[in-house]
Motif scaffolding. Structure first.
Motif, PDB file in Angstrom:
ATOM      1  N   MET A   4      30.025  23.429  47.190  1.00  0.00           N
ATOM      2  CA  MET A   4      28.934  24.322  47.823  1.00  0.00           C
ATOM      3  C   MET A   4      29.679  25.463  48.633  1.00  0.00           C
ATOM      4  O   MET A   4      29.311  26.538  48.532  1.00  0.00           O
ATOM      5  N   THR A   5      30.732  24.881  49.429  1.00  0.00           N
ATOM      6  CA  THR A   5      31.585  25.664  50.460  1.00  0.00           C
ATOM      7  C   THR A   5      32.304  26.858  49.390  1.00  0.00           C
ATOM      8  O   THR A   5      32.047  28.184  49.710  1.00  0.00           O
ATOM      9  N   ALA A   6      32.896  26.477  48.441  1.00  0.00           N
ATOM     10  CA  ALA A   6      33.238  27.630  47.446  1.00  0.00           C
ATOM     11  C   ALA A   6      32.514  28.591  47.000  1.00  0.00           C
ATOM     12  O   ALA A   6      32.585  29.719  46.847  1.00  0.00           O
ATOM     13  N   ILE A   7      31.363  28.152  46.472  1.00  0.00           N
ATOM     14  CA  ILE A   7      30.366  28.937  46.115  1.00  0.00           C
ATOM     15  C   ILE A   7      30.057  29.883  47.033  1.00  0.00           C
ATOM     16  O   ILE A   7      29.869  31.264  46.771  1.00  0.00           O
ATOM     17  N   GLY A   8      29.655  29.402  48.275  1.00  0.00           N
ATOM     18  CA  GLY A   8      29.306  30.212  49.368  1.00  0.00           C
ATOM     19  C   GLY A   8      30.335  31.188  49.700  1.00  0.00           C
ATOM     20  O   GLY A   8      30.043  32.517  50.060  1.00  0.00           O
ATOM     21  N   GLU A   9      31.699  30.926  49.570  1.00  0.00           N
ATOM     22  CA  GLU A   9      32.746  31.963  49.908  1.00  0.00           C
ATOM     23  C   GLU A   9      32.844  33.022  48.722  1.00  0.00           C
ATOM     24  O   GLU A   9      32.936  34.096  49.085  1.00  0.00           O
ATOM     25  N   LYS A  10      32.821  32.547  47.752  1.00  0.00           N
ATOM     26  CA  LYS A  10      32.601  33.447  46.320  1.00  0.00           C
ATOM     27  C   LYS A  10      31.551  34.574  46.657  1.00  0.00           C
ATOM     28  O   LYS A  10      31.693  35.777  46.635  1.00  0.00           O
ATOM     29  N   VAL A  11      30.207  34.090  47.057  1.00  0.00           N
ATOM     30  CA  VAL A  11      29.157  34.910  47.306  1.00  0.00           C
ATOM     31  C   VAL A  11      29.433  35.810  48.215  1.00  0.00           C
ATOM     32  O   VAL A  11      29.133  37.006  48.355  1.00  0.00           O
ATOM     33  N   SER A  12      29.894  35.536  49.331  1.00  0.00           N
ATOM     34  CA  SER A  12      30.072  36.078  50.780  1.00  0.00           C
ATOM     35  C   SER A  12      31.231  37.278  50.469  1.00  0.00           C
ATOM     36  O   SER A  12      31.219  38.214  51.043  1.00  0.00           O
ATOM     37  N   ALA A  13      32.262  36.998  49.596  1.00  0.00           N
ATOM     38  CA  ALA A  13      33.131  38.027  48.886  1.00  0.00           C
ATOM     39  C   ALA A  13      32.566  39.206  48.257  1.00  0.00           C
ATOM     40  O   ALA A  13      33.337  40.190  47.953  1.00  0.00           O
ATOM     41  N   LEU A  14      31.437  39.038  47.753  1.00  0.00           N
ATOM     42  CA  LEU A  14      30.924  40.069  46.905  1.00  0.00           C
ATOM     43  C   LEU A  14      30.549  41.403  47.907  1.00  0.00           C
ATOM     44  O   LEU A  14      30.195  41.125  48.844  1.00  0.00           O
ATOM     45  N   PRO A  15      30.622  42.460  47.037  1.00  0.00           N
ATOM     46  CA  PRO A  15      30.368  43.664  47.795  1.00  0.00           C
ATOM     47  C   PRO A  15      29.030  43.848  48.263  1.00  0.00           C
ATOM     48  O   PRO A  15      27.793  43.207  47.214  1.00  0.00           O
ATOM     49  N   LEU A  16      28.672  44.334  49.155  1.00  0.00           N
ATOM     50  CA  LEU A  16      27.219  44.641  49.564  1.00  0.00           C
ATOM     51  C   LEU A  16      26.674  45.889  49.013  1.00  0.00           C
ATOM     52  O   LEU A  16      27.468  47.075  49.328  1.00  0.00           O
ATOM     53  N   LEU A  17      25.747  45.855  48.248  1.00  0.00           N
ATOM     54  CA  LEU A  17      25.215  47.017  47.452  1.00  0.00           C
ATOM     55  C   LEU A  17      24.195  47.485  48.271  1.00  0.00           C
ATOM     56  O   LEU A  17      24.104  48.817  47.924  1.00  0.00           O
ATOM     57  N   ASP A  18      23.493  47.006  49.070  1.00  0.00           N
ATOM     58  CA  ASP A  18      22.338  47.878  49.903  1.00  0.00           C
ATOM     59  C   ASP A  18      22.679  47.777  51.376  1.00  0.00           C
ATOM     60  O   ASP A  18      22.551  46.629  51.774  1.00  0.00           O
ATOM     61  N   THR A  19      23.144  48.737  51.976  1.00  0.00           N
ATOM     62  CA  THR A  19      23.341  48.873  53.217  1.00  0.00           C
ATOM     63  C   THR A  19      22.220  49.158  54.200  1.00  0.00           C
ATOM     64  O   THR A  19      22.623  49.146  55.357  1.00  0.00           O
ATOM     65  N   SER A  20      21.070  48.986  53.787  1.00  0.00           N
ATOM     66  CA  SER A  20      20.065  49.255  54.680  1.00  0.00           C
ATOM     67  C   SER A  20      19.800  48.267  55.492  1.00  0.00           C
ATOM     68  O   SER A  20      19.975  46.978  55.391  1.00  0.00           O
ATOM     69  N   SER A  21      19.190  48.606  56.703  1.00  0.00           N
ATOM     70  CA  SER A  21      19.138  47.464  57.910  1.00  0.00           C
ATOM     71  C   SER A  21      17.907  46.772  57.573  1.00  0.00           C
ATOM     72  O   SER A  21      16.921  47.068  56.721  1.00  0.00           O
ATOM     73  N   PRO A  22      17.610  45.560  57.886  1.00  0.00           N
ATOM     74  CA  PRO A  22      16.356  44.851  57.790  1.00  0.00           C
ATOM     75  C   PRO A  22      15.144  45.640  57.940  1.00  0.00           C
ATOM     76  O   PRO A  22      14.065  45.435  57.389  1.00  0.00           O
ATOM     77  N   LYS A  23      15.154  46.462  59.171  1.00  0.00           N
ATOM     78  CA  LYS A  23      14.056  47.213  59.643  1.00  0.00           C
ATOM     79  C   LYS A  23      13.743  48.190  58.592  1.00  0.00           C
ATOM     80  O   LYS A  23      12.421  48.650  58.073  1.00  0.00           O
ATOM     81  N   GLU A  24      14.755  48.981  57.832  1.00  0.00           N
ATOM     82  CA  GLU A  24      14.610  49.928  56.694  1.00  0.00           C
ATOM     83  C   GLU A  24      13.863  49.330  55.615  1.00  0.00           C
ATOM     84  O   GLU A  24      13.097  49.834  54.842  1.00  0.00           O
ATOM     85  N   VAL A  25      14.470  47.988  55.294  1.00  0.00           N
ATOM     86  CA  VAL A  25      13.872  47.377  54.360  1.00  0.00           C
ATOM     87  C   VAL A  25      12.268  47.174  54.330  1.00  0.00           C
ATOM     88  O   VAL A  25      11.468  47.414  53.599  1.00  0.00           O
ATOM     89  N   LEU A  26      12.248  46.670  55.564  1.00  0.00           N
ATOM     90  CA  LEU A  26      10.506  46.364  55.728  1.00  0.00           C
ATOM     91  C   LEU A  26       9.713  47.805  55.802  1.00  0.00           C
ATOM     92  O   LEU A  26       8.735  47.646  55.210  1.00  0.00           O
ATOM     93  N   ASP A  27      10.258  48.773  56.362  1.00  0.00           N
ATOM     94  CA  ASP A  27       9.573  50.048  56.377  1.00  0.00           C
ATOM     95  C   ASP A  27       9.349  50.430  54.999  1.00  0.00           C
ATOM     96  O   ASP A  27       8.306  50.921  54.771  1.00  0.00           O
ATOM     97  N   ASP A  28      10.437  50.221  54.063  1.00  0.00           N
ATOM     98  CA  ASP A  28      10.146  50.864  52.728  1.00  0.00           C
ATOM     99  C   ASP A  28       9.256  49.858  51.926  1.00  0.00           C
ATOM    100  O   ASP A  28       8.497  50.275  51.165  1.00  0.00           O
ATOM    101  N   LEU A  29       8.961  48.735  52.333  1.00  0.00           N
ATOM    102  CA  LEU A  29       7.948  47.760  51.660  1.00  0.00           C
ATOM    103  C   LEU A  29       6.681  48.226  52.128  1.00  0.00           C
ATOM    104  O   LEU A  29       5.600  47.935  51.501  1.00  0.00           O
ATOM    105  N   HIS A  30       6.681  48.510  53.396  1.00  0.00           N
ATOM    106  CA  HIS A  30       5.112  48.771  53.792  1.00  0.00           C
ATOM    107  C   HIS A  30       4.682  50.348  53.679  1.00  0.00           C
ATOM    108  O   HIS A  30       3.859  50.736  54.189  1.00  0.00           O
ATOM    109  N   GLN A  31       5.373  51.151  53.229  1.00  0.00           N
ATOM    110  CA  GLN A  31       5.071  52.366  52.646  1.00  0.00           C
ATOM    111  C   GLN A  31       4.162  52.669  51.560  1.00  0.00           C
ATOM    112  O   GLN A  31       4.420  51.783  50.574  1.00  0.00           O
ATOM    113  N   PRO A  32       3.277  53.495  51.783  1.00  0.00           N
ATOM    114  CA  PRO A  32       2.142  53.593  50.781  1.00  0.00           C
ATOM    115  C   PRO A  32       2.585  54.244  49.536  1.00  0.00           C
ATOM    116  O   PRO A  32       3.689  54.659  49.239  1.00  0.00           O
TER     117      PRO A  32
END
Length: 83
Positions: free
Chosen positions: A55-83
């Motif tokens: 399980m630790t090895a899988i977690g390390e493998k996933v953590s090493a993947l590149p971050l594809l969306d650099t939006s902050s959590p607030k930006e994500v929430l704002d995008d979800l709540h836009q009409p």
């Protein structure tokens, strides 16, 4: 096809609801445990639990993947709540 008694079906449904699974999954898992305890395997797939190291090895493998969306959590929430 098996015909379950009302009490058995209700018990399976209550357990399934409590753990967030389907009654069929609960019954199958119980039968698999019982078959394993009795040494009856037939064509049942053998399931192995992952070790902590796996399980630790899988977690390390996933953590090493590149971050594809650099939006902050607030930006994500704002995008979800836009009409």
């Amino acid at each position: 096809m098996l015909q379950l008694t009302h009490d058995t079906e209700q018990l399976a449904r209550e357990i399934a609801a409590r753990v967030g699974r389907r009654p069929d999954d609960i019954i199958r898992a119980t039968l698999e445990r019982e078959a394993q305890a009795l040494g009856v395997f037939g064509d049942l797939p053998v399931r192995h639990r992952m070790t902590v190291e796996q399980m630790t090895a899988i977690g390390e493998k996933v953590s090493a993947l590149p971050l594809l969306d650099t939006s902050s959590p607030k930006e994500v929430l704002d995008d979800l709540h836009q009409p």
